[in-house]
Design a protein around this motif. Structure first.
Motif, PDB file in Angstrom:
ATOM      1  N   THR A  89       0.832  -1.206   0.000  1.00  0.00           N
ATOM      2  CA  THR A  89       0.000   0.000   0.000  1.00  0.00           C
ATOM      3  C   THR A  89       0.864   1.253   0.000  1.00  0.00           C
ATOM      4  N   ILE A  90       1.925   1.242   0.803  1.00  0.00           N
ATOM      5  CA  ILE A  90       2.838   2.388   0.862  1.00  0.00           C
ATOM      6  C   ILE A  90       3.546   2.589  -0.477  1.00  0.00           C
ATOM      7  N   LEU A  91       4.007   1.514  -1.089  1.00  0.00           N
ATOM      8  CA  LEU A  91       4.732   1.616  -2.359  1.00  0.00           C
ATOM      9  C   LEU A  91       3.817   2.101  -3.481  1.00  0.00           C
ATOM     10  N   ARG A  92       2.576   1.637  -3.502  1.00  0.00           N
ATOM     11  CA  ARG A  92       1.642   2.103  -4.534  1.00  0.00           C
ATOM     12  C   ARG A  92       1.391   3.606  -4.417  1.00  0.00           C
ATOM     13  N   ALA A  93       1.331   4.100  -3.175  1.00  0.00           N
ATOM     14  CA  ALA A  93       1.066   5.520  -2.946  1.00  0.00           C
ATOM     15  C   ALA A  93       2.304   6.388  -3.138  1.00  0.00           C
ATOM     16  N   ASN A  94       3.482   5.770  -3.191  1.00  0.00           N
ATOM     17  CA  ASN A  94       4.749   6.501  -3.339  1.00  0.00           C
ATOM     18  C   ASN A  94       5.574   5.849  -4.441  1.00  0.00           C
ATOM     19  N   PRO A  95       5.275   6.184  -5.698  1.00  0.00           N
ATOM     20  CA  PRO A  95       5.880   5.476  -6.841  1.00  0.00           C
ATOM     21  C   PRO A  95       7.402   5.521  -6.897  1.00  0.00           C
ATOM     22  N   GLY A  96       8.021   6.525  -6.280  1.00  0.00           N
ATOM     23  CA  GLY A  96       9.474   6.618  -6.322  1.00  0.00           C
ATOM     24  C   GLY A  96      10.176   5.838  -5.228  1.00  0.00           C
ATOM     25  N   MET A  97       9.437   5.199  -4.361  1.00  0.00           N
ATOM     26  CA  MET A  97      10.018   4.497  -3.217  1.00  0.00           C
ATOM     27  C   MET A  97      10.291   3.039  -3.558  1.00  0.00           C
ATOM     28  N   ARG A  98      11.358   2.505  -2.953  1.00  0.00           N
ATOM     29  CA  ARG A  98      11.643   1.073  -3.020  1.00  0.00           C
ATOM     30  C   ARG A  98      11.416   0.469  -1.646  1.00  0.00           C
ATOM     31  N   GLY A  99      11.180  -0.848  -1.619  1.00  0.00           N
ATOM     32  CA  GLY A  99      10.913  -1.508  -0.364  1.00  0.00           C
ATOM     33  C   GLY A  99      11.784  -2.727  -0.130  1.00  0.00           C
ATOM     34  N   VAL A 100      11.972  -3.040   1.151  1.00  0.00           N
ATOM     35  CA  VAL A 100      12.634  -4.271   1.567  1.00  0.00           C
ATOM     36  C   VAL A 100      11.751  -4.883   2.653  1.00  0.00           C
ATOM     37  N   LEU A 101      11.387  -6.127   2.480  1.00  0.00           N
ATOM     38  CA  LEU A 101      10.563  -6.802   3.481  1.00  0.00           C
ATOM     39  C   LEU A 101      11.355  -7.918   4.135  1.00  0.00           C
ATOM     40  N   LEU A 102      11.456  -7.860   5.453  1.00  0.00           N
ATOM     41  CA  LEU A 102      12.138  -8.881   6.245  1.00  0.00           C
ATOM     42  C   LEU A 102      11.122  -9.705   6.994  1.00  0.00           C
ATOM     43  N   ASP A 103      11.248 -11.024   6.903  1.00  0.00           N
ATOM     44  CA  ASP A 103      10.422 -11.898   7.739  1.00  0.00           C
ATOM     45  C   ASP A 103      11.032 -13.296   7.722  1.00  0.00           C
TER      46      ASP A 103
ATOM     47  N   ALA B 237       7.702 -16.401   1.530  1.00  0.00           N
ATOM     48  CA  ALA B 237       7.104 -16.973   0.323  1.00  0.00           C
ATOM     49  C   ALA B 237       5.726 -16.364   0.052  1.00  0.00           C
ATOM     50  N   HIS B 238       4.931 -16.152   1.106  1.00  0.00           N
ATOM     51  CA  HIS B 238       3.620 -15.530   0.952  1.00  0.00           C
ATOM     52  C   HIS B 238       3.764 -14.084   0.491  1.00  0.00           C
ATOM     53  N   ALA B 239       4.777 -13.386   1.031  1.00  0.00           N
ATOM     54  CA  ALA B 239       4.998 -11.993   0.651  1.00  0.00           C
ATOM     55  C   ALA B 239       5.374 -11.877  -0.821  1.00  0.00           C
ATOM     56  N   LYS B 240       6.203 -12.764  -1.288  1.00  0.00           N
ATOM     57  CA  LYS B 240       6.587 -12.734  -2.706  1.00  0.00           C
ATOM     58  C   LYS B 240       5.365 -12.875  -3.604  1.00  0.00           C
ATOM     59  N   GLU B 241       4.445 -13.739  -3.222  1.00  0.00           N
ATOM     60  CA  GLU B 241       3.221 -13.940  -4.007  1.00  0.00           C
ATOM     61  C   GLU B 241       2.416 -12.645  -4.091  1.00  0.00           C
ATOM     62  N   LEU B 242       2.206 -12.002  -2.931  1.00  0.00           N
ATOM     63  CA  LEU B 242       1.392 -10.792  -2.914  1.00  0.00           C
ATOM     64  C   LEU B 242       2.059  -9.663  -3.677  1.00  0.00           C
ATOM     65  N   LEU B 243       3.359  -9.460  -3.465  1.00  0.00           N
ATOM     66  CA  LEU B 243       4.062  -8.364  -4.124  1.00  0.00           C
ATOM     67  C   LEU B 243       4.097  -8.551  -5.639  1.00  0.00           C
ATOM     68  N   ALA B 244       4.234  -9.804  -6.066  1.00  0.00           N
ATOM     69  CA  ALA B 244       4.202 -10.086  -7.500  1.00  0.00           C
ATOM     70  C   ALA B 244       2.817  -9.804  -8.069  1.00  0.00           C
ATOM     71  N   ALA B 245       1.790 -10.212  -7.346  1.00  0.00           N
ATOM     72  CA  ALA B 245       0.416  -9.984  -7.801  1.00  0.00           C
ATOM     73  C   ALA B 245       0.099  -8.496  -7.877  1.00  0.00           C
ATOM     74  N   GLU B 246       0.739  -7.686  -7.032  1.00  0.00           N
ATOM     75  CA  GLU B 246       0.519  -6.249  -7.024  1.00  0.00           C
ATOM     76  C   GLU B 246       1.402  -5.526  -8.036  1.00  0.00           C
ATOM     77  N   GLY B 247       2.245  -6.273  -8.769  1.00  0.00           N
ATOM     78  CA  GLY B 247       3.143  -5.661  -9.751  1.00  0.00           C
ATOM     79  C   GLY B 247       4.294  -4.912  -9.118  1.00  0.00           C
ATOM     80  N   LEU B 248       4.685  -5.304  -7.898  1.00  0.00           N
ATOM     81  CA  LEU B 248       5.718  -4.584  -7.150  1.00  0.00           C
ATOM     82  C   LEU B 248       6.998  -5.394  -6.967  1.00  0.00           C
ATOM     83  N   ALA B 249       7.087  -6.539  -7.610  1.00  0.00           N
ATOM     84  CA  ALA B 249       8.241  -7.413  -7.394  1.00  0.00           C
ATOM     85  C   ALA B 249       9.559  -6.726  -7.745  1.00  0.00           C
TER      86      ALA B 249
END
Length: 311
Positions: free
Chosen positions: A160-174, A180-192
């Motif tokens: 949600t944050i990345l969609r609202a801020n197109p110039g931002m990059r993200g790193v997700l730690l878990d 594996a679940h996060a990769k699925e969602l981020l790919a589905a959102e076009g944010l991979a």
């Protein structure tokens, strides 16, 4: 109703009980008795001789609508979580979680049971919907080039944050089983391409070089010493001039009814040491980690975003 998916089956209109039972994989005479009770509390209403339809109130139990509470209800009724609340008297007597005694630490339990883990992730996503939506409209992310989401789960808040801020990059730690679940969602959102996922443990370290580090519904899982340890690791990884963002449901300063009080009893039941905290208590945690609370943004649904900076 939530577990069997009754609301989803009634989304397109009324069904007779036999047909509804077939679609839900249920025993029709038993379901008929449940539907009678559901009608009495207003989430369905009779339609025809032996049929039912969904009411406006019942529509929130659909899985495909904004504000759905289906995953929340299913999580509360999941066997181990139901046990935790049922054994609350034992936990209060002993001062230790009966849940942990039977199932082990929550995240280890989730790691061993993939279906429970996926249900928990869905619940956390639904729970965060209101304050995530407000997060991107009420908080100014100017200057954040890279956002590190510490223990970010499926990645719904970061997405949600990345969609609202197109110039931002993200790193997700878990943890491994969550990434594996996060990769699925981020790919589905076009944010991979804009977001890296990292498997790891925040007690060891967090990815370095972020302009902001988000800890959403993380610190309340841990006692004081562990929470400070997490914050110190974040403090060490933070870029100069960076900020730490803690998103939590915060205890009120008085005795008014508040969601945080209910959640605090669930923290008591499920964790040894986890608790909801007041603003003053979060300020103390920051201070012990060489951070300073510099602002609080109200996000609705009882949640706040607490911003801290290095001392």
């Amino acid at each position: 109703m939530a577990e069997l998916g009754v609301a989803d089956q009634l989304a397109d209109g009324p069904l007779d009980t036999e047909e509804l039972a077939t679609r839900c994989g249920a025993h029709a005479p038993s379901l008929r008795r449940v539907l009678r009770e559901l009608a009495s509390v207003g989430v369905v209403r009779p339609a025809g001789a032996d049929g039912y339809e969904l009411t406006e109130e019942g529509s929130v139990l659909r899985s495909d609508v904004p504000g759905s509470i289906r995953s929340s209800i299913r999580m509360l009724g999941e066997e181990s979580f139901w046990y935790a609340m049922g054994k609350l008297p034992e936990t209060v007597r002993e001062g230790r979680s009966a849940f942990v005694a039977r199932y082990g630490e929550l995240y280890e339990h989730l790691g061993r049971h993939s279906e429970v883990s996926r249900l928990f992730d869905d619940y956390m996503t639904a729970r965060a919907e209101t304050f995530t939506r407000n997060l991107v409209t009420r908080y100014d992310f100017t200057g954040v080039g890279t956002m590190v989401d510490v223990a970010g789960g499926k990645g719904s808040i970061l997405a949600t944050i990345l969609r609202a801020n197109p110039g931002m990059r993200g790193v997700l730690l878990d943890l491994d089983h969550v990434v594996a679940h996060a990769k699925e969602l981020l790919a589905a959102e076009g944010l991979a391409e804009r977001c890296e996922t990292v498997a790891g443990n925040f007690f060891d370290s967090v990815p370095e070089g972020g302009d902001a580090y988000l800890l959403a519904s993380i610190l309340h899982n841990w006692g004081k010493d562990d929470a400070v340890r997490i914050l110190r690791n974040v403090r060490q990884a933070l870029k100069p001039g960076g900020r730490v963002l803690v998103l939590e449901v915060v205890l009120p300063d008085d005795a008014q009814p508040h969601l945080a009080n209910d959640l605090d009893l669930r923290m008591l039941a499920i964790f040894n040491g986890g608790s909801e905290r007041s603003r003053e208590e979060y300020a103390e945690l920051f201070s012990l980690a060489d951070l300073e609370l510099e602002g609080v943004t109200e996000l609705g649904a009882g949640a706040c975003l607490l911003q801290a900076k290095p001392v």
